[in-house]
Scaffold this active site. Structure first.
Site, PDB file in Angstrom:
ATOM      1  N   CYS A   2      32.179  83.041  19.005  1.00 17.68           N
ATOM      2  CA  CYS A   2      33.188  82.015  19.231  1.00 17.68           C
ATOM      3  C   CYS A   2      33.443  81.228  17.947  1.00 17.68           C
ATOM      4  O   CYS A   2      32.524  80.928  17.196  1.00 17.68           O
ATOM      5  CB  CYS A   2      32.712  81.040  20.294  1.00 17.68           C
ATOM      6  SG  CYS A   2      32.326  81.850  21.834  1.00 17.68           S
ATOM      7  N   ARG A  27      35.767  87.122  13.061  1.00 20.61           N
ATOM      8  CA  ARG A  27      34.443  87.085  13.675  1.00 20.61           C
ATOM      9  C   ARG A  27      34.430  87.737  15.050  1.00 20.61           C
ATOM     10  O   ARG A  27      33.375  87.963  15.619  1.00 20.61           O
ATOM     11  CB  ARG A  27      33.970  85.632  13.798  1.00 20.61           C
ATOM     12  CG  ARG A  27      33.850  84.938  12.451  1.00 20.61           C
ATOM     13  CD  ARG A  27      33.615  83.477  12.628  1.00 20.61           C
ATOM     14  NE  ARG A  27      32.295  83.236  13.164  1.00 20.61           N
ATOM     15  CZ  ARG A  27      31.306  82.677  12.488  1.00 20.61           C
ATOM     16  NH1 ARG A  27      31.500  82.302  11.255  1.00 20.61           N
ATOM     17  NH2 ARG A  27      30.132  82.490  13.039  1.00 20.61           N
ATOM     18  N   TRP A  74      34.422  84.483  22.548  1.00  9.81           N
ATOM     19  CA  TRP A  74      33.866  85.831  22.688  1.00  9.81           C
ATOM     20  C   TRP A  74      33.029  85.770  23.972  1.00  9.81           C
ATOM     21  O   TRP A  74      31.998  85.110  24.015  1.00  9.81           O
ATOM     22  CB  TRP A  74      32.997  86.158  21.480  1.00  9.81           C
ATOM     23  CG  TRP A  74      32.577  87.598  21.388  1.00  9.81           C
ATOM     24  CD1 TRP A  74      33.274  88.629  20.823  1.00  9.81           C
ATOM     25  CD2 TRP A  74      31.353  88.162  21.858  1.00  9.81           C
ATOM     26  NE1 TRP A  74      32.565  89.795  20.922  1.00  9.81           N
ATOM     27  CE2 TRP A  74      31.376  89.542  21.549  1.00  9.81           C
ATOM     28  CE3 TRP A  74      30.232  87.651  22.529  1.00  9.81           C
ATOM     29  CZ2 TRP A  74      30.338  90.408  21.872  1.00  9.81           C
ATOM     30  CZ3 TRP A  74      29.197  88.520  22.845  1.00  9.81           C
ATOM     31  CH2 TRP A  74      29.263  89.878  22.510  1.00  9.81           C
ATOM     32  N   ASN A  98      30.104  77.128  21.691  1.00  9.34           N
ATOM     33  CA  ASN A  98      29.697  78.402  21.107  1.00  9.34           C
ATOM     34  C   ASN A  98      28.221  78.568  21.424  1.00  9.34           C
ATOM     35  O   ASN A  98      27.420  77.721  21.067  1.00  9.34           O
ATOM     36  CB  ASN A  98      29.924  78.338  19.580  1.00  9.34           C
ATOM     37  CG  ASN A  98      29.460  79.589  18.870  1.00  9.34           C
ATOM     38  OD1 ASN A  98      29.135  80.588  19.506  1.00  9.34           O
ATOM     39  ND2 ASN A  98      29.445  79.533  17.550  1.00  9.34           N
ATOM     40  N   GLY A  99      27.848  79.621  22.141  1.00  6.74           N
ATOM     41  CA  GLY A  99      26.445  79.834  22.477  1.00  6.74           C
ATOM     42  C   GLY A  99      26.280  80.107  23.951  1.00  6.74           C
ATOM     43  O   GLY A  99      27.236  80.481  24.636  1.00  6.74           O
ATOM     44  N   GLU A 476      23.004 104.051   9.146  1.00  7.72           N
ATOM     45  CA  GLU A 476      24.079 103.133   8.765  1.00  7.72           C
ATOM     46  C   GLU A 476      25.441 103.830   8.828  1.00  7.72           C
ATOM     47  O   GLU A 476      26.425 103.256   9.299  1.00  7.72           O
ATOM     48  CB  GLU A 476      23.789 102.565   7.366  1.00  7.72           C
ATOM     49  CG  GLU A 476      24.878 101.719   6.734  1.00  7.72           C
ATOM     50  CD  GLU A 476      25.292 100.498   7.548  1.00  7.72           C
ATOM     51  OE1 GLU A 476      24.636 100.149   8.536  1.00  7.72           O
ATOM     52  OE2 GLU A 476      26.339  99.909   7.192  1.00  7.72           O
ATOM     53  N   LYS A 480      28.510 102.594  11.190  1.00 11.79           N
ATOM     54  CA  LYS A 480      29.834 102.239  10.648  1.00 11.79           C
ATOM     55  C   LYS A 480      30.911 103.002  11.395  1.00 11.79           C
ATOM     56  O   LYS A 480      31.927 102.452  11.790  1.00 11.79           O
ATOM     57  CB  LYS A 480      29.853 102.599   9.156  1.00 11.79           C
ATOM     58  CG  LYS A 480      30.624 101.699   8.291  1.00 11.79           C
ATOM     59  CD  LYS A 480      29.916 100.432   7.863  1.00 11.79           C
ATOM     60  CE  LYS A 480      29.229  99.654   8.917  1.00 11.79           C
ATOM     61  NZ  LYS A 480      28.411  98.587   8.499  1.00 11.79           N
ATOM     62  N   GLU A 483      31.341 101.822  15.130  1.00 12.58           N
ATOM     63  CA  GLU A 483      31.903 100.485  15.355  1.00 12.58           C
ATOM     64  C   GLU A 483      33.397 100.386  15.019  1.00 12.58           C
ATOM     65  O   GLU A 483      34.115  99.647  15.671  1.00 12.58           O
ATOM     66  CB  GLU A 483      31.089  99.370  14.705  1.00 12.58           C
ATOM     67  CG  GLU A 483      31.100  99.276  13.210  1.00 12.58           C
ATOM     68  CD  GLU A 483      30.286  98.072  12.702  1.00 12.58           C
ATOM     69  OE1 GLU A 483      29.752  98.177  11.614  1.00 12.58           O
ATOM     70  OE2 GLU A 483      30.192  97.043  13.397  1.00 12.58           O
ATOM     71  N   HIS A 499      13.960 118.173  17.989  1.00 16.82           N
ATOM     72  CA  HIS A 499      13.121 117.602  19.043  1.00 16.82           C
ATOM     73  C   HIS A 499      13.965 117.042  20.181  1.00 16.82           C
ATOM     74  O   HIS A 499      13.508 116.197  20.945  1.00 16.82           O
ATOM     75  CB  HIS A 499      12.189 116.533  18.458  1.00 16.82           C
ATOM     76  CG  HIS A 499      11.233 117.108  17.468  1.00 16.82           C
ATOM     77  ND1 HIS A 499      10.126 117.829  17.827  1.00 16.82           N
ATOM     78  CD2 HIS A 499      11.263 117.124  16.113  1.00 16.82           C
ATOM     79  CE1 HIS A 499       9.486 118.244  16.743  1.00 16.82           C
ATOM     80  NE2 HIS A 499      10.184 117.824  15.679  1.00 16.82           N
ATOM     81  N   LYS A 598      31.740  89.174  14.175  1.00 21.47           N
ATOM     82  CA  LYS A 598      31.197  89.233  12.821  1.00 21.47           C
ATOM     83  C   LYS A 598      29.822  88.569  12.752  1.00 21.47           C
ATOM     84  O   LYS A 598      28.929  89.035  12.085  1.00 21.47           O
ATOM     85  CB  LYS A 598      32.158  88.546  11.845  1.00 21.47           C
ATOM     86  CG  LYS A 598      31.710  88.568  10.396  1.00 21.47           C
ATOM     87  CD  LYS A 598      31.708  89.974   9.827  1.00 21.47           C
ATOM     88  CE  LYS A 598      31.167  90.027   8.409  1.00 21.47           C
ATOM     89  NZ  LYS A 598      30.840  91.403   8.017  1.00 21.47           N
TER      90      LYS A 598
HETATM   91  O1  M6R Z   1      25.195  88.462   9.693  1.00 20.65           O
HETATM   92  P1  M6R Z   1      24.134  89.483   9.880  1.00 20.65           P
HETATM   93  O2  M6R Z   1      23.956  90.339   8.670  1.00 20.65           O
HETATM   94  O3  M6R Z   1      22.826  88.908  10.338  1.00 20.65           O
HETATM   95  O4  M6R Z   1      24.674  90.438  11.026  1.00 20.65           O
HETATM   96  C1  M6R Z   1      23.865  91.456  11.546  1.00 20.65           C
HETATM   97  C2  M6R Z   1      24.691  92.423  12.354  1.00 20.65           C
HETATM   98  O5  M6R Z   1      25.318  91.778  13.416  1.00 20.65           O
HETATM   99  C3  M6R Z   1      25.756  93.116  11.488  1.00 20.65           C
HETATM  100  O6  M6R Z   1      25.186  93.775  10.402  1.00 20.65           O
HETATM  101  C4  M6R Z   1      26.545  94.149  12.332  1.00 20.65           C
HETATM  102  O7  M6R Z   1      25.715  95.195  12.714  1.00 20.65           O
HETATM  103  C5  M6R Z   1      27.756  94.649  11.543  1.00 20.65           C
HETATM  104  N1  M6R Z   1      28.922  94.578  12.355  1.00 20.65           N
HETATM  105  C6  M6R Z   1      27.606  96.047  11.094  1.00 20.65           C
HETATM  106  O8  M6R Z   1      28.700  96.505  10.392  1.00 20.65           O
END
Ligand code: M6R
Length: 603
Positions: A2, A27, A74, A98-99, A476, A480, A483, A499, A598
């Protein structure tokens, strides 16, 4: 998650609030709203969906108000609907949140029995109703805020507007909150992110948990007051000047922020190397000379967790120091064994990730020092850490983290070299320069990677494989892709495929095989196993390698020469491009992928 922006001052609050909310769009959110104090009324305009929906309504009504609060939601409690969008308000107060209020269900039941009604399914409205109840019992606004805040559990930030004045109130517990001041224009601001206030509020304050903030604008001046919950004056806040520049946040010639951020990497790598090897950062690294932890507990989420896995390899192989890596949401509840001499190392772009912060808190409670590798200076993680290693990535706007990963891993590497006492100016500067040059070359090959993306983007699933130092990169790369392209993708250790996951392989599954010069034969045998089952093979591997050329259906050739420890960061950039191009071909919202935020400020 949020986003919150509030304004009070002599001008129309709508402009800065909407501009602030637009800046926080990256975000992630699913509805937006605004509450304005118009002629002694609290007027709420809100709408589910994109901020543009709210902007349309605003354009229709053209409201003017000196005081207002805005929010991008959010969803956590209650579906994505206009009713559940914030602000929540009544004839006395309006609130944005927010929270998560963890005891919302119990409180709601009690309030319901006392005759209070609810218009939404959100936990946030419980705070509004509590506030109203305490106010109706004859308490002042400040006391009502204090009582309502003391009644709730969980991590939250609230901003409150009241019908009776033009003041802005805010309070938080383990959630981001910043109060801003513009003395020249007599304006007070509040936000969940200093980025929203860039260019508006040159002076910003970070309140600590449980501090009530009050922004007041009178005819001649702007004042920000801070109170403890017992309403005595508080000095539990940190002041900072807001030095961020608005330019740093523009997309420039790039179609997406993600692309811009991928391209920024070579220059940022050079800058980071110069900072830590030659300039001000050197002092921080020199303090680390000879440092050993009995065990490093590396903790992070998502991409930052993957950077943690890369750093663990550095610490073990370069430093011969013991390191464990945890996903923060697991670490905080798994009762980890933390001994005297251990160090908690927390990695985060935002420095506001709820689980990472809770894990840091746990280490602090157990009395072990906490270090951070973090991008946002002044973030909660930064403020609470005993030692900070800033990654100097600048603002990262794309939800998919790219440059932060590279710089987090690189910062961890430099920290390791410094501990070993082997940080050789010219040697390591050129080693890192080689990395930035190779990434630069790769940026020049983006069109070639696009061709590879065209060959595979319609396929059903993607399995990324790698061994040793490329295993975290497989994880990773898969993250990527899933997402931003919304396709099923998994990262596996290449040797693990047989496995179980090999059962998935058919002619509609792509194996993105990361084949580095180390363990090359073994990794290629794993690729053969996939090929034998009609899987499509895309190799990211050493250039001019006949065996690789022969096995691959598509091939992203890389020049590994001389890169050694840093080669995983190079391979990863190829995967960033691949994910980007696949997502683009699929037509997804690359910078703001669905369902994602974000900065994840709830656990
Ligand atoms: O702000 P942070 O690095 O702590 O965030 C951690 C994850 O939420 C963040 O890396 C998320 O996985 C990204 N969207 C990945 O691209």
């Amino acid at each position: 998650m949020c986003g919150i922006v509030g304004y009070t001052g002599p001008n129309n609050s709508v402009g800065p609030i909407i501009e602030g909310l637009s800046r926080l769009e990256y975000r992630g959110y699913d509805s937006a709203g605004i509450c304005l104090k118009v002629e002694n009324e609290l007027q709420i305009i809100k709408k589910e969906g994109k901020l543009d929906n709210l902007k349309e309504l605003i354009n229709l009504h053209k409201p003017f108000s000196h005081t207002g609060i805005g929010h991008t939601r959010w969803a956590t409690h209650g579906a994505v609907t206009t009713d559940n969008a914030h602000p929540h308000g009544n004839e006395i107060f309006a609130v944005v949140h927010n929270g998560i209020i963890e005891n919302a269900t119990t409180l709601k039941k009690d309030l319901f029995h006392e005759g209070y009604q609810f218009k939404s399914q959100t936990d946030s409205e419980v705070f509004l109703v509590l506030l109203t109840k305490f106010f109706n019992e004859g308490n002042s606004t400040l006391i009502s805020i204090s009582k309502a805040f003391s009644s709730i559990t969980g991590n939250s930030a609230f901003v409150i507007l009241e019908k009776a004045s033009d003041k802005l109130y805010a309070i938080k517990r383990s959630a981001p909150l910043v109060v801003g001041e513009n003395r020249e224009f007599r304006e007070a601001y509040v936000s969940s992110d200093p980025f929203a206030l860039v260019g508006f509020a040159p002076r910003i304050y970070f309140p600590e948990d449980g501090v009530i903030c009050e922004g007041i604008v009178t005819g001649s001046e702007v004042t920000v007051n801070f109170y403890e919950l017992d309403l005595t004056h508080s000095n539990r806040y940190k002041f900072q000047s807001n030095s961020m520049s608005v330019d740093a946040t523009s997309k420039g010639p790039y179609e997406h922020y993600m692309l811009k951020e991928i391209y920024e990497q070579p220059a940022l790598i050079d800058k980071l190397a110069a900072y830590y090897i030659k300039n001000e950062g050197r002092k921080i690294l020199d303090e680390m000379k000879g440092f050993r932890a009995q065990e490093w507990h590396i903790t992070a989420c998502g991409t930052a967790w993957h950077a943690g896995l890369v750093i663990k390899n550095f610490l073990e192989q370069v430093n011969h120091q013991k390191a464990s890596v945890d996903i923060a949401s697991e670490f905080r509840y798994r009762h980890p064994i933390l001994n005297h001499g251990d160090v908690g190392l927390f990695i985060s772009q935002s420095g506001e990730t709820a689980d990472t912060l809770a894990s840091q808190e746990l280490c602090k409670e157990k009395g072990i020092p906490t270090f951070s590798i973090v991008n946002v200076e002044g973030s909660t993680l930064f403020r609470n850490a005993d030692k900070n290693f800033l990654i100097h990535a600048g603002v990262e706007i794309g939800v998919a983290s790219t440059k932060a990963f590279t710089l987090q891993a690189l910062t961890g590497y430099l920290m390791g070299l410094a501990m070993k006492g082997s940080l050789d100016d010219s040697l390591h500067y050129s080693e890192i320069k080689l990395l930035s040059n190779r990434i630069s070359d790769l940026c020049g090959q983006s069109d070639f990677i696009k061709d590879v993306a065209e060959q595979i983007y319609t396929k059903k699933g993607f399995i990324f494989t790698g061994r040793g130092k490329y295993f975290p990169i497989a994880l990773e790369g898969a993250l990527k892709l899933k997402e931003i392209a919304y396709v099923h993708a998994e990262g596996y250790a290449a040797g693990e495929l047989k496995h179980g996951p090999i059962a998935l392989i058919d002619e509609d599954i792509v194996n993105i095989a990361l084949v580095g010069p180390e363990l090359l034969e073994k990794t290629l045998s794993n690729v053969e196993e996939v090929k034998a089952r009609r899987g499509i093979i895309v190799v990211v591997g050493p250039k001019n390698h006949p065996e690789v050329e022969q096995i691959a259906d598509a091939y992203i050739p890389l020049d590994f020469n001389g890169l050694q420890n840093l080669s995983p960061l190079y391979v990863n950039v190829a995967l960033q491009f691949l994910a980007y191009h696949i997502a683009k071909l699929k037509g997804t919202d690359i910078d703001k992928p669905r369902n994602l935020a974000k900065s994840v400020t709830v656990e």
